[in-house]
Design a protein around this motif. Structure first.
Motif, PDB file in Angstrom:
ATOM      1  N   ASN A 178      -9.253  -3.843   0.904  1.00 39.22           N
ATOM      2  CA  ASN A 178      -9.403  -3.380   2.285  1.00 39.22           C
ATOM      3  C   ASN A 178     -10.381  -4.209   3.105  1.00 39.22           C
ATOM      4  O   ASN A 178     -10.900  -3.762   4.116  1.00 39.22           O
ATOM      5  N   LEU A 238      -9.999  -0.873  -3.595  1.00 39.68           N
ATOM      6  CA  LEU A 238      -9.054  -1.191  -2.528  1.00 39.68           C
ATOM      7  C   LEU A 238      -9.179  -2.635  -2.039  1.00 39.68           C
ATOM      8  O   LEU A 238     -10.280  -3.184  -1.969  1.00 39.68           O
ATOM      9  N   ASP A 244      -4.873  -4.283   2.282  1.00 40.00           N
ATOM     10  CA  ASP A 244      -4.802  -2.939   1.715  1.00 40.00           C
ATOM     11  C   ASP A 244      -3.402  -2.552   1.249  1.00 40.00           C
ATOM     12  O   ASP A 244      -2.984  -1.402   1.395  1.00 40.00           O
TER      13      ASP A 244
END
Length: 431
Positions: free
Chosen positions: A205, A203, A148
């Protein structure tokens, strides 16, 4: 009337996220007394009325099997609906039951614990084929590694709006602007704008998908209605808003278009107000990336694609994220690694990027697979964001020149391309 590029292609399968792995954390209390540990379902990730019952270890496998059978029979007699029976990794079962039944079962001396069933979600992230094909996953600035790290660039998406609460997007909510109905907040009821935003900057992530410029701040500028239609007046409102914030917004993606042409004089000859507005915005330092449109025709008759001041992007059909034309067609029947059979072409095209069967974010926190030059353009907008991250003072002209110069020719041609020019394919490993 401007419309989103790809409206005729939105009947494609809208794929929800397909989990590739899932993890969950839950504590199981060790208990050596005759009363099992019992936890009530009070946390938001717990599923009401559903429990996991773990039995204490038995001396032999035969004893364990008999105990599990007896426990399941007992639970059923108490009104529980057994959903899973566990015999190998642990001994026990999962069942739907009342809290009182769960508490009673926890009192059985053979029961180790009774815990609420908890929700889990996919934590594995997929790298979309488009991100792979343009080599954004090799970009040191994108730094795609699941940690991230966010690209410090602001990108406005002039479109149907963006799902501001999508967990896979970094939406700058304070920067949202509704030009369709100014009295209302931005709300993407179509999905197109959210899909575009994810291609630009989903993102990194370790969940869902990842964009070309992961974590770039997305400014949602809504100019199209829930049907993907709008007017040039609304689009100019969006351009005007971007120009007002030209000291903050670096890149704009416009996956929309209508009729018109470039007079070569920023709209002063043919009275094209949108062209004049874009010229002023570009002069203020904002880089504009636009879709070529999906008419399989010369882009010179579509605006803003025809404007010289923008970066116009055609669509590549790529199914495996690799060159060579060996990918198997998925949501469409195009030939792998060739010019998409719907894409516009011509002298106004600056770059080609993946635009067929692209998986990205979608409205209501979901994910979808869509095709169109609408999907090709945000790959380039993400590339422009990567360049601006390391060259913050670069002019739109310099950004365009850098992207074109870095482009590759490793795609199959001529196939469906309607002109005599092989456009450079977006390539970002050096950005």
């Amino acid at each position: 009337m401007p419309k989103l590029i790809g409206a005729a292609l939105l009947a494609l399968a809208l794929a929800a996220a397909s989990p590739t792995s899932a993890t969950a954390t839950a504590s199981t209390s060790a208990d050596t007394s005759t009363t099992a540990a019992f936890t009530t379902a009070t946390q938001s990730d717990q599923v009401p009325g559903r429990y996991i019952v773990t039995l204490k270890d038995a001396a032999t496998q035969a004893d364990a099997t008999a105990t599990v059978h007896a426990a399941v029979t007992q639970a059923s007699s108490m009104g529980a609906r057994v959903r899973h029976v566990y015999r190998h990794a642990l001994h026990g079962y999962a069942a739907s039951m009342s809290a009182s039944a769960a508490a009673a079962i926890a009192g059985d001396p053979l029961v180790q614990s009774v815990q609420p069933e908890r929700r889990v979600r996919a934590l594995a992230q997929t790298v979309p084929t488009g991100v792979d094909r343009v080599e954004a996953d090799l970009s040191p600035t994108a730094a795609i590694d699941g940690k991230d790290t966010r690209v410090n660039v602001d990108v406005a998406v002039i479109d149907t709006g963006v799902d501001a609460n999508h967990p896979d997007l970094n939406v700058y909510k304070a920067g949202a602007k509704n030009c369709w109905i100014p009295q209302l907040p931005v709300l993407d009821m179509h999905g197109h704008g959210t899909h575009v935003a994810g291609i630009v900057g989903a993102l990194d992530n370790n969940a869902g998908v990842v964009g070309v410029a992961p974590g770039a701040r997305i400014w949602p500028v809504q100019v199209l209605n829930p049907l993907g239609m709008g007017t040039d007046a609304d689009v100019i409102c969006g351009i005007d808003y971007v120009t007002q914030h030209a000291d903050q917004i670096d890149v704009v993606n416009m996956s929309l278009g209508g009729g018109g042409s470039d007079d070569g004089q920023c709209g002063t000859v043919n009275n094209d107000a949108m062209h004049k507005a874009i010229c002023a915005s570009v002069a203020a330092g904002v880089t504009y990336v636009v879709a070529a449109a999906n008419d399989h025709a010369d882009a010179k008759n579509t605006t803003p694609a025809a404007y010289d001041e923008v970066i116009t992007v055609s669509a590549l059909a790529d199914f495996d994220g690799k060159s060579g034309g060996l990918g198997k067609a998925s949501c469409r029947t195009d030939r792998d690694d060739t010019f998409a059979d719907f894409s516009n072409y011509g002298a106004d095209i600056d770059l080609i990027a993946p635009g067929v069967c692209i998986r990205s974010t979608f409205r209501n926190g979901g994910y979808a697979v869509l095709s169109g030059t609408s999907m090709a353009a945000p790959h380039v907008a993400g590339g422009a964001a990567l360049y601006k991250a390391t060259h913050p003072g670069a002019s739109p002209t310099a950004v365009k020149a850098a992207l074109v110069a870095a482009g590759g020719t490793d795609w199959l041609w001529p196939s469906e391309d309607g002109d005599g020019t092989k456009e450079p394919l977006l390539r970002l490993r050096g950005f």
